[in-house]
Design a protein around this motif. Structure first.
Motif, mmCIF file in Angstrom:
data_model
loop_
_atom_site.group_PDB
_atom_site.id
_atom_site.type_symbol
_atom_site.label_atom_id
_atom_site.label_comp_id
_atom_site.label_asym_id
_atom_site.label_seq_id
_atom_site.Cartn_x
_atom_site.Cartn_y
_atom_site.Cartn_z
ATOM 1 N N ARG A 122 -5.053 3.650 -14.652
ATOM 2 C CA ARG A 122 -5.213 3.571 -13.191
ATOM 3 C C ARG A 122 -6.337 4.516 -12.778
ATOM 4 O O ARG A 122 -6.432 5.639 -13.267
ATOM 5 C CB ARG A 122 -3.909 3.957 -12.475
ATOM 6 C CG ARG A 122 -2.746 3.032 -12.791
ATOM 7 C CD ARG A 122 -2.842 1.698 -12.045
ATOM 8 N NE ARG A 122 -2.624 1.872 -10.620
ATOM 9 C CZ ARG A 122 -3.388 1.322 -9.668
ATOM 10 N NH1 ARG A 122 -4.433 0.579 -9.988
ATOM 11 N NH2 ARG A 122 -3.119 1.522 -8.404
ATOM 12 N N PRO A 123 -7.188 4.101 -11.845
ATOM 13 C CA PRO A 123 -8.329 4.933 -11.464
ATOM 14 C C PRO A 123 -7.943 6.165 -10.649
ATOM 15 O O PRO A 123 -6.848 6.226 -10.086
ATOM 16 C CB PRO A 123 -9.176 3.980 -10.619
ATOM 17 C CG PRO A 123 -8.236 2.947 -10.116
ATOM 18 C CD PRO A 123 -7.153 2.812 -11.149
ATOM 19 N N VAL A 124 -8.858 7.126 -10.620
ATOM 20 C CA VAL A 124 -8.697 8.321 -9.788
ATOM 21 C C VAL A 124 -8.458 7.874 -8.345
ATOM 22 O O VAL A 124 -9.111 6.965 -7.851
ATOM 23 C CB VAL A 124 -9.961 9.205 -9.879
ATOM 24 C CG1 VAL A 124 -9.907 10.336 -8.865
ATOM 25 C CG2 VAL A 124 -10.117 9.767 -11.281
ATOM 26 N N GLY A 125 -7.489 8.528 -7.688
ATOM 27 C CA GLY A 125 -7.164 8.182 -6.306
ATOM 28 C C GLY A 125 -5.918 7.304 -6.197
ATOM 29 O O GLY A 125 -5.384 7.129 -5.109
ATOM 30 N N SER A 126 -5.428 6.766 -7.324
ATOM 31 C CA SER A 126 -4.237 5.899 -7.282
ATOM 32 C C SER A 126 -2.998 6.708 -6.900
ATOM 33 O O SER A 126 -2.869 7.868 -7.285
ATOM 34 C CB SER A 126 -3.996 5.247 -8.643
ATOM 35 O OG SER A 126 -5.107 4.490 -9.037
ATOM 36 N N HIS A 127 -2.108 6.075 -6.180
ATOM 37 C CA HIS A 127 -0.923 6.771 -5.673
ATOM 38 C C HIS A 127 0.392 6.184 -6.185
ATOM 39 O O HIS A 127 0.509 4.974 -6.366
ATOM 40 C CB HIS A 127 -0.861 6.670 -4.140
ATOM 41 C CG HIS A 127 -1.918 7.431 -3.419
ATOM 42 N ND1 HIS A 127 -2.026 8.803 -3.481
ATOM 43 C CD2 HIS A 127 -2.906 7.022 -2.597
ATOM 44 C CE1 HIS A 127 -3.038 9.194 -2.725
ATOM 45 N NE2 HIS A 127 -3.597 8.134 -2.175
ATOM 46 N N ASP A 144 0.845 -1.194 0.000
ATOM 47 C CA ASP A 144 0.000 0.000 0.000
ATOM 48 C C ASP A 144 0.886 1.252 0.000
ATOM 49 O O ASP A 144 1.688 1.451 0.914
ATOM 50 C CB ASP A 144 -0.895 -0.037 1.242
ATOM 51 C CG ASP A 144 -1.647 1.252 1.435
ATOM 52 O OD1 ASP A 144 -2.315 1.671 0.484
ATOM 53 O OD2 ASP A 144 -1.552 1.843 2.527
ATOM 54 N N PRO A 145 0.782 2.110 -1.037
ATOM 55 C CA PRO A 145 1.695 3.259 -1.150
ATOM 56 C C PRO A 145 1.642 4.208 0.054
ATOM 57 O O PRO A 145 2.668 4.743 0.467
ATOM 58 C CB PRO A 145 1.211 3.970 -2.420
ATOM 59 C CG PRO A 145 0.501 2.931 -3.211
ATOM 60 C CD PRO A 145 -0.117 2.001 -2.199
ATOM 61 N N LEU A 146 0.454 4.430 0.622
ATOM 62 C CA LEU A 146 0.362 5.362 1.755
ATOM 63 C C LEU A 146 1.054 4.803 3.001
ATOM 64 O O LEU A 146 1.626 5.549 3.797
ATOM 65 C CB LEU A 146 -1.105 5.694 2.064
ATOM 66 C CG LEU A 146 -1.844 6.512 0.998
ATOM 67 C CD1 LEU A 146 -3.287 6.751 1.414
ATOM 68 C CD2 LEU A 146 -1.140 7.840 0.737
ATOM 69 N N THR A 147 1.000 3.480 3.156
ATOM 70 C CA THR A 147 1.694 2.844 4.282
ATOM 71 C C THR A 147 3.204 2.955 4.073
ATOM 72 O O THR A 147 3.958 3.246 5.001
ATOM 73 C CB THR A 147 1.266 1.359 4.389
ATOM 74 O OG1 THR A 147 -0.155 1.312 4.485
ATOM 75 C CG2 THR A 147 1.877 0.690 5.601
ATOM 76 N N ILE A 148 3.625 2.758 2.821
ATOM 77 C CA ILE A 148 5.050 2.865 2.506
ATOM 78 C C ILE A 148 5.526 4.313 2.702
ATOM 79 O O ILE A 148 6.600 4.560 3.252
ATOM 80 C CB ILE A 148 5.315 2.369 1.063
ATOM 81 C CG1 ILE A 148 5.163 0.841 1.039
ATOM 82 C CG2 ILE A 148 6.697 2.795 0.569
ATOM 83 C CD1 ILE A 148 5.072 0.245 -0.344
#
Lengths: 108, 232
Positions: free
Chosen positions: A37-42, A8-12
């Motif tokens: 990639r959908p809206v919200g992808s990081h 998970d990018p936000l965890t990383i």
């Protein structure tokens, strides 16, 4: 994405921050047509150019990482746009024919 | 993005609570909005609608562009009872994108052979749920017909506000269940949220058709659910 997923990018992003790294976060905020990639992808990027996640499935990550390094440097967020209609398409375009807008900000 | 906000966002997501990361694309100012937090004006309406749809998007309000990144916990289904209906429901739920767990202490029903590749726990709900608690993004489906097995998880589901609670059984069976849940301290209005008879009324006859009715009912409750903190 599941917050308990190791990729998970936000965890990383949080882990990198705790490690004392400089971190930028790129987020897909708008898409037109067939965007990969959908809206919200990081995509999370550190000061050395290491990255995790994706905003386009590989088409424009290189350019986003370059911009993210500058955002890490000056702290100013920026809004990027990519697509075949864009003049940068010769260098970094979306082969799928879609267009995306990506917001890049520094964490911290 | 403020490091504090990133931590808050991750903490909320790990705890399976719905949050929106709201960013003003003009000046970069951002905040984390929890479901039920009051947000004033037209932006408030957009926030509410985003919590319901789960769709992230740019929203124009008060001459500014805001990006609303919606983080909803993945919806999941917990089924009490490893019965024939559950076998069909397990397959359909996967196709529809739900995580599903099946709990049944009766080891004759809860077998690997009947539920290959399904998250199956052959134990009492009383022993399983403390470690894997129900929450607002969980649908609870009770299909054993046995009060000894069904009542505890139904009561837990009412207390934790599962977005869907369904219980299999005739009207007579359900009337007796209502009395038992009242005795456990649940109000009439709480108990009235239970879908019983279970599933949408589509005249389902076979176990697989009942599974279709249950899954459709779950989707309807998920997409039309009232928001936390909303006045009903």
């Amino acid at each position: 994405m599941d917050a308990n997923d190791a990729h998970d990018p936000l965890t990383i992003a949080e882990r990198w921050m705790d490690d004392g790294r400089m971190v930028a976060l790129a987020t897909v905020v708008e898409t037109w047509g067939s965007a990969p990639r959908p809206v919200g992808s990081h995509l999370v990027i550190d000061g050395e150019g290491n990255f995790h996640g994706s905003v386009s499935g590989g088409c424009v990550e290189g350019a986003v990482i370059g911009e993210a390094m500058e955002v890490i440097g000056n702290g100013e967020p920026r809004l990027l746009e990519f697509g075949v209609a864009d003049e940068t398409a010769w260098r970094v375009g979306l082969s799928c024919g879609g267009r995306i807008r990506v917001y890049v900000e520094r964490v911290g | 993005m403020d490091p504090y906000l990133l931590r808050k966002l991750n903490t909320e997501r790990a705890a399976r609570r719905a949050v929106i990361h709201l960013t003003d694309l003009g000046d970069g100012r951002d905040r984390v909005v929890r479901e039920g937090d009051p947000v004033a004006g037209p932006l408030g309406a957009a926030v509410e609608s985003a919590f319901r749809s789960g769709k992230s998007a740019i929203v124009a309000a008060e001459d500014r562009n805001f990006f609303l990144n919606v983080h909803l916990p993945p919806a999941r289904i917990v089924v009490i009872g490893a019965v024939h209906i559950s076998q069909a429901l397990a397959q359909m739920a996967k196709v529809a994108g739900f995580d599903i767990t099946i709990i049944d202490p009766r080891t004759a029903f809860a077998t690997e052979e009947r539920f290959a590749d399904v998250d199956l726990v052959a134990d009492w709900p009383e022993d399983v749920l403390p470690a894997r608690p129900l929450d607002a993004y969980t649908a609870l489906v009770a299909v054993t017909h046995d009060p000894k097995i069904d009542d505890f998880p139904l009561s837990q589901a009412l207390s934790t506000g599962c977005f869907y609670i369904g219980a299999l059984g005739s009207r007579k069976t359900h009337a007796r269940r209502v009395e038992r849940l009242k005795a456990l301290g649940h109000s009439d209005s709480e108990i009235a949220t239970i879908s019983a008879p279970i599933g949408l009324d589509i005249g389902a006859a076979s176990p697989a058709e009942i599974a279709v009715a249950i899954l459709a009912d779950i989707v309807a409750h998920l997409r039309r659910r009232p928001l936390l903190g909303a006045v009903s």
